[in-house]
Design a protein around this motif. Structure first.
Motif, PDB file in Angstrom:
ATOM      1  N   ARG A  56      70.452   0.906   4.037  1.00  0.00           N
ATOM      2  CA  ARG A  56      69.513   0.949   5.161  1.00  0.00           C
ATOM      3  C   ARG A  56      70.273   0.900   6.488  1.00  0.00           C
ATOM      4  N   ALA A  57      71.366   0.145   6.543  1.00  0.00           N
ATOM      5  CA  ALA A  57      72.175   0.101   7.765  1.00  0.00           C
ATOM      6  C   ALA A  57      72.744   1.493   8.067  1.00  0.00           C
ATOM      7  N   MET A  58      73.191   2.198   7.021  1.00  0.00           N
ATOM      8  CA  MET A  58      73.685   3.564   7.217  1.00  0.00           C
ATOM      9  C   MET A  58      72.545   4.485   7.645  1.00  0.00           C
ATOM     10  N   ALA A  59      71.334   4.245   7.117  1.00  0.00           N
ATOM     11  CA  ALA A  59      70.177   5.053   7.507  1.00  0.00           C
ATOM     12  C   ALA A  59      69.843   4.834   8.985  1.00  0.00           C
ATOM     13  N   ILE A  60      69.953   3.605   9.440  1.00  0.00           N
ATOM     14  CA  ILE A  60      69.698   3.306  10.857  1.00  0.00           C
ATOM     15  C   ILE A  60      70.724   4.022  11.731  1.00  0.00           C
TER      16      ILE A  60
ATOM     17  N   VAL B 196      62.192   3.453  15.684  1.00  0.00           N
ATOM     18  CA  VAL B 196      62.035   3.435  14.236  1.00  0.00           C
ATOM     19  C   VAL B 196      60.805   2.623  13.854  1.00  0.00           C
ATOM     20  N   PRO B 197      60.168   2.970  12.733  1.00  0.00           N
ATOM     21  CA  PRO B 197      59.052   2.166  12.240  1.00  0.00           C
ATOM     22  C   PRO B 197      59.554   0.807  11.764  1.00  0.00           C
ATOM     23  N   ALA B 198      58.824  -0.238  12.099  1.00  0.00           N
ATOM     24  CA  ALA B 198      59.215  -1.585  11.693  1.00  0.00           C
ATOM     25  C   ALA B 198      57.969  -2.420  11.431  1.00  0.00           C
ATOM     26  N   CYS B 199      58.119  -3.414  10.580  1.00  0.00           N
ATOM     27  CA  CYS B 199      57.021  -4.359  10.386  1.00  0.00           C
ATOM     28  C   CYS B 199      57.000  -5.302  11.591  1.00  0.00           C
ATOM     29  N   LEU B 200      55.897  -5.977  11.789  1.00  0.00           N
ATOM     30  CA  LEU B 200      55.776  -6.870  12.939  1.00  0.00           C
ATOM     31  C   LEU B 200      56.798  -8.003  12.878  1.00  0.00           C
ATOM     32  N   SER B 201      57.090  -8.481  11.673  1.00  0.00           N
ATOM     33  CA  SER B 201      58.042  -9.565  11.512  1.00  0.00           C
ATOM     34  C   SER B 201      59.441  -9.161  11.983  1.00  0.00           C
TER      35      SER B 201
ATOM     36  N   ARG C  72      54.067   8.758  17.404  1.00  0.00           N
ATOM     37  CA  ARG C  72      54.251   7.465  16.747  1.00  0.00           C
ATOM     38  C   ARG C  72      53.811   7.530  15.284  1.00  0.00           C
ATOM     39  N   GLN C  73      52.689   8.183  15.017  1.00  0.00           N
ATOM     40  CA  GLN C  73      52.211   8.327  13.646  1.00  0.00           C
ATOM     41  C   GLN C  73      53.200   9.126  12.811  1.00  0.00           C
ATOM     42  N   SER C  74      53.806  10.150  13.401  1.00  0.00           N
ATOM     43  CA  SER C  74      54.760  10.958  12.644  1.00  0.00           C
ATOM     44  C   SER C  74      55.997  10.144  12.260  1.00  0.00           C
ATOM     45  N   LEU C  75      56.389   9.188  13.106  1.00  0.00           N
ATOM     46  CA  LEU C  75      57.515   8.317  12.744  1.00  0.00           C
ATOM     47  C   LEU C  75      57.178   7.493  11.510  1.00  0.00           C
TER      48      LEU C  75
ATOM     49  N   GLY D  35      57.537   7.056   5.164  1.00  0.00           N
ATOM     50  CA  GLY D  35      56.634   6.595   4.117  1.00  0.00           C
ATOM     51  C   GLY D  35      55.896   5.340   4.513  1.00  0.00           C
ATOM     52  N   LYS D  36      55.673   5.150   5.808  1.00  0.00           N
ATOM     53  CA  LYS D  36      54.964   3.989   6.360  1.00  0.00           C
ATOM     54  C   LYS D  36      55.624   2.673   5.952  1.00  0.00           C
ATOM     55  N   SER D  37      56.960   2.671   5.931  1.00  0.00           N
ATOM     56  CA  SER D  37      57.679   1.444   5.588  1.00  0.00           C
ATOM     57  C   SER D  37      58.669   1.085   6.689  1.00  0.00           C
ATOM     58  N   CYS D  38      58.911  -0.205   6.814  1.00  0.00           N
ATOM     59  CA  CYS D  38      59.853  -0.728   7.804  1.00  0.00           C
ATOM     60  C   CYS D  38      61.256  -0.231   7.466  1.00  0.00           C
ATOM     61  N   ILE D  39      61.949   0.271   8.440  1.00  0.00           N
ATOM     62  CA  ILE D  39      63.297   0.789   8.195  1.00  0.00           C
ATOM     63  C   ILE D  39      64.275  -0.349   7.893  1.00  0.00           C
ATOM     64  N   TYR D  40      63.950  -1.560   8.307  1.00  0.00           N
ATOM     65  CA  TYR D  40      64.845  -2.696   8.096  1.00  0.00           C
ATOM     66  C   TYR D  40      64.658  -3.348   6.719  1.00  0.00           C
ATOM     67  N   CYS D  41      63.399  -3.707   6.380  1.00  0.00           N
ATOM     68  CA  CYS D  41      63.176  -4.473   5.149  1.00  0.00           C
ATOM     69  C   CYS D  41      62.397  -3.719   4.085  1.00  0.00           C
ATOM     70  N   GLY D  42      61.730  -2.640   4.437  1.00  0.00           N
ATOM     71  CA  GLY D  42      60.993  -1.858   3.463  1.00  0.00           C
ATOM     72  C   GLY D  42      59.524  -2.220   3.334  1.00  0.00           C
ATOM     73  N   LYS D  43      59.064  -3.284   4.006  1.00  0.00           N
ATOM     74  CA  LYS D  43      57.648  -3.645   3.975  1.00  0.00           C
ATOM     75  C   LYS D  43      56.850  -2.605   4.759  1.00  0.00           C
ATOM     76  N   PRO D  44      55.520  -2.627   4.669  1.00  0.00           N
ATOM     77  CA  PRO D  44      54.716  -1.662   5.431  1.00  0.00           C
ATOM     78  C   PRO D  44      54.973  -1.767   6.944  1.00  0.00           C
ATOM     79  N   SER D  45      55.170  -0.614   7.565  1.00  0.00           N
ATOM     80  CA  SER D  45      55.445  -0.598   9.009  1.00  0.00           C
ATOM     81  C   SER D  45      54.145  -0.690   9.786  1.00  0.00           C
ATOM     82  N   GLU D  46      54.174  -1.492  10.836  1.00  0.00           N
ATOM     83  CA  GLU D  46      52.990  -1.710  11.662  1.00  0.00           C
ATOM     84  C   GLU D  46      53.271  -1.473  13.133  1.00  0.00           C
TER      85      GLU D  46
END
Length: 133
Positions: A90-94, A61-66, A22-25, A30-41
């Protein structure tokens, strides 16, 4: 003693192996949400577990709680297109992530935010082939 005879900590403690995966993901993006770019939690399942999604690298995928909470068990692309922070890169990245092409996914994420120096380089050698039990 040969390497095949050794007992590794990951084998004795499966939870540690999952935690490292999970940490490696998070590190990979870069510890950012794959959807919006905020910090992933948290880790989000692209295809929700409620719909048969597995806990494998290509589906997590890493995502923020929101984003994770708002997406819930909706189809990822239908949900993402309705968001005000929608970004086709980002949609193409997903999509690339789902297809298992993590290098392409990382390049697309870098393209979406070129000023973000926290993302590792696509050829950084990090390999995410682990699939938790």
């Amino acid at each position: 003693m040969h390497n095949r005879d050794a007992v590794f900590l990951d084998e004795l403690c499966p939870k540690l192996r999952v935690r490292r995966w999970r940490q490696s993901l998070h590190i990979y993006t870069g510890k950012s949400c794959i959807y919006c770019g905020k910090p992933s939690e948290s880790i989000d399942h692209i295809l929700p577990r409620a719909r048969g999604g597995l806990s494998v690298t290509e589906n997590c995928v890493p995502a923020c709680l929101s984003c994770n909470g708002h997406k819930s068990d909706a189809d990822v692309f239908d949900w993402y297109r309705r968001q005000r922070f929608y970004d086709p890169r980002r949609a193409m990245a997903i999509r690339a992530w789902m297809d298992g092409d993590l290098r392409l996914a990382l390049r697309l994420l870098q393209w979406a935010h070129p000023q973000d120096a926290s993302l590792p380089k696509p050829d950084g050698g990090m390999e995410l082939s682990f699939q938790p039990a």
